[in-house]
Design a protein around this motif. Sequence first.
Motif, short mmCIF file in Angstrom:
data_model
loop_
_atom_site.label_atom_id
_atom_site.label_comp_id
_atom_site.label_asym_id
_atom_site.label_seq_id
_atom_site.Cartn_x
_atom_site.Cartn_y
_atom_site.Cartn_z
N ILE A 185 0.85 -1.19 0.00
CA ILE A 185 0.00 0.00 0.00
C ILE A 185 0.89 1.24 0.00
N SER A 186 0.57 2.20 -0.86
CA SER A 186 1.40 3.39 -1.00
C SER A 186 0.75 4.66 -0.46
N ASP A 187 -0.58 4.69 -0.39
CA ASP A 187 -1.24 5.92 0.08
C ASP A 187 -2.62 5.59 0.60
N LEU A 188 -3.08 6.38 1.59
CA LEU A 188 -4.42 6.29 2.15
C LEU A 188 -5.03 7.69 2.17
N VAL B 42 10.66 8.03 8.62
CA VAL B 42 9.33 8.55 8.95
C VAL B 42 8.55 8.61 7.63
N ASN B 43 7.62 7.69 7.45
CA ASN B 43 6.94 7.55 6.16
C ASN B 43 5.69 8.39 6.01
N ALA B 44 5.03 8.69 7.12
CA ALA B 44 3.72 9.34 7.04
C ALA B 44 3.51 10.27 8.22
N ILE B 45 2.93 11.44 7.94
CA ILE B 45 2.55 12.41 8.98
C ILE B 45 1.12 12.85 8.66
N SER B 46 0.22 12.68 9.61
CA SER B 46 -1.18 13.09 9.39
C SER B 46 -1.62 14.00 10.53
N PHE B 47 -2.25 15.12 10.18
CA PHE B 47 -2.76 16.07 11.19
C PHE B 47 -4.20 15.73 11.56
N HIS B 48 -4.47 15.80 12.85
CA HIS B 48 -5.84 15.56 13.32
C HIS B 48 -6.73 16.71 12.85
N PRO B 49 -7.91 16.42 12.28
CA PRO B 49 -8.73 17.49 11.68
C PRO B 49 -9.31 18.48 12.68
N GLN B 50 -9.44 18.08 13.96
CA GLN B 50 -10.00 19.01 14.95
C GLN B 50 -8.93 19.63 15.85
N HIS B 51 -8.03 18.83 16.33
CA HIS B 51 -7.17 19.27 17.42
C HIS B 51 -5.84 19.88 16.98
N GLY B 52 -5.44 19.69 15.71
CA GLY B 52 -4.15 20.22 15.26
C GLY B 52 -2.96 19.42 15.74
N THR B 53 -3.22 18.34 16.50
CA THR B 53 -2.14 17.42 16.85
C THR B 53 -1.85 16.56 15.63
N PHE B 54 -0.80 15.73 15.70
CA PHE B 54 -0.46 14.99 14.49
C PHE B 54 0.13 13.62 14.83
N THR C 152 -0.79 6.67 6.35
CA THR C 152 -1.78 6.85 7.41
C THR C 152 -2.79 7.92 7.01
N ALA C 153 -3.92 7.95 7.69
CA ALA C 153 -4.93 9.00 7.44
C ALA C 153 -5.93 9.02 8.59
N PHE C 154 -6.36 10.24 8.97
CA PHE C 154 -7.50 10.42 9.87
C PHE C 154 -8.77 10.60 9.04
N ASN C 155 -9.90 10.09 9.55
CA ASN C 155 -11.16 10.41 8.88
C ASN C 155 -11.58 11.83 9.23
N LYS C 156 -12.69 12.29 8.65
CA LYS C 156 -13.07 13.71 8.76
C LYS C 156 -13.36 14.14 10.19
N ASP C 157 -13.85 13.22 11.03
CA ASP C 157 -14.16 13.56 12.42
C ASP C 157 -12.99 13.34 13.36
N GLY C 158 -11.94 12.70 12.86
CA GLY C 158 -10.77 12.43 13.70
C GLY C 158 -10.96 11.30 14.68
N ASN C 159 -12.03 10.49 14.51
CA ASN C 159 -12.23 9.38 15.44
C ASN C 159 -11.83 8.02 14.86
#
Length: 356
Positions: A34-37, A260-272, A305-312
Amino acid sequence: MAGLFGSSSTASQANTLGDLSKDVALNNPPSDSISDLSFSPQADYLAVASWDNKVSIYQITANGGSEGKAQIAHEAPALSCAWSSDGTKVVGAGADKAARMIDLNSGAVQQVAAHTQPIRCARFFNVPASGAQMLVTGSWDKTVKYWDLRQSTAVASLDVQDRVYTLDTKGPLLVVGTADRYINIINLNEPTKFYKTMQSPLKWQTRVVSCFGDSSGFAVGSIEGRCAIQYVEEKDASSNFSFKCHRDPPQNNITNVYSVNAISFHPQHGTFSTAGSDGTFHFWDGVAKHRLKGYPSVGGTIPATAFNKDGNIFAYAVSYDWSKGYANNTPQYPNKVMMHPVTPEECKPRPSVKKR
């Protein structure tokens, strides 16, 4: 800054150790690495780009179940996937030098971009002035191209220093990371100009760039177990920093470091999150400069990696990332996508810290 996120306290480490026991595997995952989500910004649909020449789209249900809904067929490995802002279209791009888009309402697939070398990254963006949706692609042919989806030729092209390894966009900000550690910052109000060009703050090859939710900056991950937080404007430069991650504790003066292959930001909290070739992922608070949670090894390298729209929901792929070359890609290597249910305490910043 090196030890900033570390802690020698056993109690602190126990407090930050995350739990993988509720993670659920995606049904019928791709048959090759898998190369992207990418999650839809409108609903719990997940796009997965893979080396079996496909971008597969799945619906994720409330209990963590999943069902395949559509596919884009490429003629070579798919390296990137992304959603339109209204959630009706998915684009895939890859080693066949083409980007292809599916309209999920009609099921129709069309080629929407072409380069002379593999396309490493494709992202939708909204034109700042008009709000119209366009596509940006970055290729190993050392160009970034912009596409109006109603036309078969690029509306604009930008030459960059070397092969494009990674790009990301948020609002008017486009960040492009190339070979030789160049990072180009582009204001999409002037898409054919570099707003700024810099060398990566990290000393080794760039693997990933990821934009902050508010477009004020971006994170960079390298092959050498480091992540950097970088603001666009000079007035914020005092907040720039880098830190070590995805590395084993030193033994006999030797430290194993991982990409470090992937960095994803949380859509609500700005954490990552960061995820790497060591098979772990971590959640970080970049403002307070500390780790929120670290998770045990998932049993294979994590390429995306990926967060969904709600971050849950936090999706992470477990499949070979080629970090140790051809010889380590055995038939027994895991190849799956996992859904991690995210609780607020895992990814919320500390209360005393102002949010980004």
